[in-house]
Design a protein around this motif. Structure first.
Motif, PDB file in Angstrom:
ATOM      1  N   ILE A   8       0.806  -1.224   0.000  1.00 29.20           N
ATOM      2  CA  ILE A   8       0.000   0.000   0.000  1.00 29.20           C
ATOM      3  C   ILE A   8       0.843   1.280   0.000  1.00 29.20           C
ATOM      4  O   ILE A   8       0.505   2.263  -0.661  1.00 29.20           O
ATOM      5  N   ASP A   9       1.965   1.287   0.706  1.00 31.30           N
ATOM      6  CA  ASP A   9       2.781   2.508   0.795  1.00 31.30           C
ATOM      7  C   ASP A   9       3.510   2.842  -0.504  1.00 31.30           C
ATOM      8  O   ASP A   9       4.084   3.913  -0.636  1.00 31.30           O
ATOM      9  N   SER A  10       3.460   1.936  -1.477  1.00 32.12           N
ATOM     10  CA  SER A  10       4.109   2.186  -2.767  1.00 32.12           C
ATOM     11  C   SER A  10       3.237   3.005  -3.710  1.00 32.12           C
ATOM     12  O   SER A  10       3.669   3.337  -4.804  1.00 32.12           O
ATOM     13  N   PHE A  11       2.024   3.333  -3.273  1.00 33.27           N
ATOM     14  CA  PHE A  11       1.069   4.027  -4.128  1.00 33.27           C
ATOM     15  C   PHE A  11       0.525   5.272  -3.450  1.00 33.27           C
ATOM     16  O   PHE A  11       0.284   5.278  -2.248  1.00 33.27           O
ATOM     17  N   THR A  12       0.316   6.313  -4.238  1.00 33.08           N
ATOM     18  CA  THR A  12      -0.293   7.538  -3.718  1.00 33.08           C
ATOM     19  C   THR A  12      -1.757   7.267  -3.388  1.00 33.08           C
ATOM     20  O   THR A  12      -2.354   6.288  -3.868  1.00 33.08           O
ATOM     21  N   ILE A  13      -2.350   8.127  -2.603  1.00 33.08           N
ATOM     22  CA  ILE A  13      -3.772   8.008  -2.282  1.00 33.08           C
ATOM     23  C   ILE A  13      -4.602   8.050  -3.568  1.00 33.08           C
ATOM     24  O   ILE A  13      -5.561   7.299  -3.721  1.00 33.08           O
ATOM     25  N   THR A  14      -4.215   8.892  -4.516  1.00 32.41           N
ATOM     26  CA  THR A  14      -4.932   8.991  -5.793  1.00 32.41           C
ATOM     27  C   THR A  14      -4.900   7.653  -6.528  1.00 32.41           C
ATOM     28  O   THR A  14      -5.928   7.188  -7.028  1.00 32.41           O
ATOM     29  N   SER A  15      -3.727   7.007  -6.592  1.00 34.71           N
ATOM     30  CA  SER A  15      -3.601   5.707  -7.243  1.00 34.71           C
ATOM     31  C   SER A  15      -4.399   4.642  -6.498  1.00 34.71           C
ATOM     32  O   SER A  15      -5.042   3.784  -7.110  1.00 34.71           O
ATOM     33  N   GLN A  16      -4.370   4.692  -5.167  1.00 31.69           N
ATOM     34  CA  GLN A  16      -5.144   3.739  -4.367  1.00 31.69           C
ATOM     35  C   GLN A  16      -6.641   3.899  -4.649  1.00 31.69           C
ATOM     36  O   GLN A  16      -7.354   2.901  -4.840  1.00 31.69           O
ATOM     37  N   ASP A  17      -7.112   5.141  -4.679  1.00 34.81           N
ATOM     38  CA  ASP A  17      -8.532   5.405  -4.946  1.00 34.81           C
ATOM     39  C   ASP A  17      -8.927   4.912  -6.337  1.00 34.81           C
ATOM     40  O   ASP A  17      -9.989   4.311  -6.519  1.00 34.81           O
ATOM     41  N   ARG A  18      -8.069   5.154  -7.325  1.00 31.87           N
ATOM     42  CA  ARG A  18      -8.336   4.696  -8.699  1.00 31.87           C
ATOM     43  C   ARG A  18      -8.394   3.169  -8.749  1.00 31.87           C
ATOM     44  O   ARG A  18      -9.265   2.589  -9.370  1.00 31.87           O
ATOM     45  N   GLY A  19      -7.465   2.507  -8.070  1.00 36.27           N
ATOM     46  CA  GLY A  19      -7.456   1.051  -8.017  1.00 36.27           C
ATOM     47  C   GLY A  19      -8.705   0.490  -7.363  1.00 36.27           C
ATOM     48  O   GLY A  19      -9.298  -0.491  -7.841  1.00 36.27           O
ATOM     49  N   PHE A  23     -11.524  -1.839  -9.102  1.00 37.38           N
ATOM     50  CA  PHE A  23     -11.917  -3.097  -8.473  1.00 37.38           C
ATOM     51  C   PHE A  23     -13.434  -3.150  -8.300  1.00 37.38           C
ATOM     52  O   PHE A  23     -14.076  -4.153  -8.644  1.00 37.38           O
ATOM     53  N   ASP A  24     -14.014  -2.075  -7.774  1.00 34.15           N
ATOM     54  CA  ASP A  24     -15.464  -2.018  -7.558  1.00 34.15           C
ATOM     55  C   ASP A  24     -16.245  -2.141  -8.862  1.00 34.15           C
ATOM     56  O   ASP A  24     -17.362  -2.668  -8.874  1.00 34.15           O
ATOM     57  N   GLU A  25     -15.649  -1.655  -9.955  1.00 32.15           N
ATOM     58  CA  GLU A  25     -16.306  -1.722 -11.264  1.00 32.15           C
ATOM     59  C   GLU A  25     -16.069  -3.061 -11.966  1.00 32.15           C
ATOM     60  O   GLU A  25     -16.511  -3.266 -13.093  1.00 32.15           O
ATOM     61  N   GLY A  26     -15.355  -3.980 -11.311  1.00 35.29           N
ATOM     62  CA  GLY A  26     -15.120  -5.297 -11.881  1.00 35.29           C
ATOM     63  C   GLY A  26     -14.022  -5.344 -12.918  1.00 35.29           C
ATOM     64  O   GLY A  26     -13.959  -6.274 -13.732  1.00 35.29           O
ATOM     65  N   GLU A  27     -13.121  -4.369 -12.898  1.00 34.10           N
ATOM     66  CA  GLU A  27     -12.056  -4.286 -13.895  1.00 34.10           C
ATOM     67  C   GLU A  27     -10.740  -4.932 -13.445  1.00 34.10           C
ATOM     68  O   GLU A  27      -9.769  -4.945 -14.187  1.00 34.10           O
ATOM     69  N   VAL A  28     -10.708  -5.474 -12.230  1.00 33.74           N
ATOM     70  CA  VAL A  28      -9.516  -6.157 -11.725  1.00 33.74           C
ATOM     71  C   VAL A  28      -9.774  -7.658 -11.803  1.00 33.74           C
ATOM     72  O   VAL A  28     -10.737  -8.158 -11.233  1.00 33.74           O
ATOM     73  N   ALA A  39       1.002 -12.857  -6.105  1.00 29.47           N
ATOM     74  CA  ALA A  39      -0.287 -12.748  -6.788  1.00 29.47           C
ATOM     75  C   ALA A  39      -0.091 -11.939  -8.063  1.00 29.47           C
ATOM     76  O   ALA A  39       0.754 -11.047  -8.122  1.00 29.47           O
ATOM     77  N   SER A  40      -0.859 -12.277  -9.095  1.00 28.17           N
ATOM     78  CA  SER A  40      -0.823 -11.474 -10.317  1.00 28.17           C
ATOM     79  C   SER A  40      -2.250 -11.211 -10.780  1.00 28.17           C
ATOM     80  O   SER A  40      -3.165 -11.999 -10.533  1.00 28.17           O
ATOM     81  N   PHE A  41      -2.404 -10.066 -11.427  1.00 27.99           N
ATOM     82  CA  PHE A  41      -3.715  -9.577 -11.836  1.00 27.99           C
ATOM     83  C   PHE A  41      -3.616  -8.925 -13.205  1.00 27.99           C
ATOM     84  O   PHE A  41      -2.542  -8.524 -13.630  1.00 27.99           O
ATOM     85  N   GLN A  42      -4.760  -8.781 -13.843  1.00 26.76           N
ATOM     86  CA  GLN A  42      -4.881  -7.913 -15.007  1.00 26.76           C
ATOM     87  C   GLN A  42      -5.930  -6.871 -14.640  1.00 26.76           C
ATOM     88  O   GLN A  42      -6.959  -7.197 -14.056  1.00 26.76           O
ATOM     89  N   VAL A  43      -5.628  -5.633 -14.963  1.00 21.21           N
ATOM     90  CA  VAL A  43      -6.529  -4.529 -14.649  1.00 21.21           C
ATOM     91  C   VAL A  43      -6.825  -3.771 -15.929  1.00 21.21           C
ATOM     92  O   VAL A  43      -5.917  -3.389 -16.662  1.00 21.21           O
ATOM     93  N   LYS A  44      -8.111  -3.559 -16.182  1.00 21.88           N
ATOM     94  CA  LYS A  44      -8.508  -2.779 -17.348  1.00 21.88           C
ATOM     95  C   LYS A  44      -8.805  -1.361 -16.895  1.00 21.88           C
ATOM     96  O   LYS A  44      -9.794  -1.093 -16.241  1.00 21.88           O
ATOM     97  N   GLY A  45      -7.873  -0.475 -17.205  1.00 23.14           N
ATOM     98  CA  GLY A  45      -8.057   0.955 -16.957  1.00 23.14           C
ATOM     99  C   GLY A  45      -8.152   1.606 -18.323  1.00 23.14           C
ATOM    100  O   GLY A  45      -8.958   1.199 -19.153  1.00 23.14           O
TER     101      GLY A  45
END
Length: 72
Positions: A8-19, A23-28, A39-45
């Motif tokens: 978590i500390d590797s990401f800004t609050i803005t990046s965390q919020d976007r992620g 996730f909530d939109e089902g894009e992760v 763990a590995s993931f694909q994220v559609k942004g």
């Protein structure tokens, strides 16, 4: 400690919020996991991004890889 808590500390609050929004939109999409330390993931942004998180118990380090702009 979970991989999320370790990374978590590797990401800004803005990046965390976007992620969280993506996730909530089902894009992760979960790809794979081996035990509790990888763990590995694909994220559609804006594009489709590949993400991996690994925790190394021996030296207690974390490795984050992402094809997203945050890591380029």
């Amino acid at each position: 400690m979970s991989l999320k808590e370790l990374a978590i500390d590797s990401f800004t609050i803005t990046s965390q919020d976007r992620g969280e929004l993506l996730f909530d939109e089902g894009e992760v999409h979960y790809v794979e996991s081996t035990v509790d330390s990888f763990a590995s993931f694909q994220v559609k942004g804006t594009h489709l991004y590949d993400i991996s998180i690994a925790y190394f118990l021996v030296n207690e380090t974390i490795s984050l890889r992402c094809s997203c702009p945050h890591f380029t």
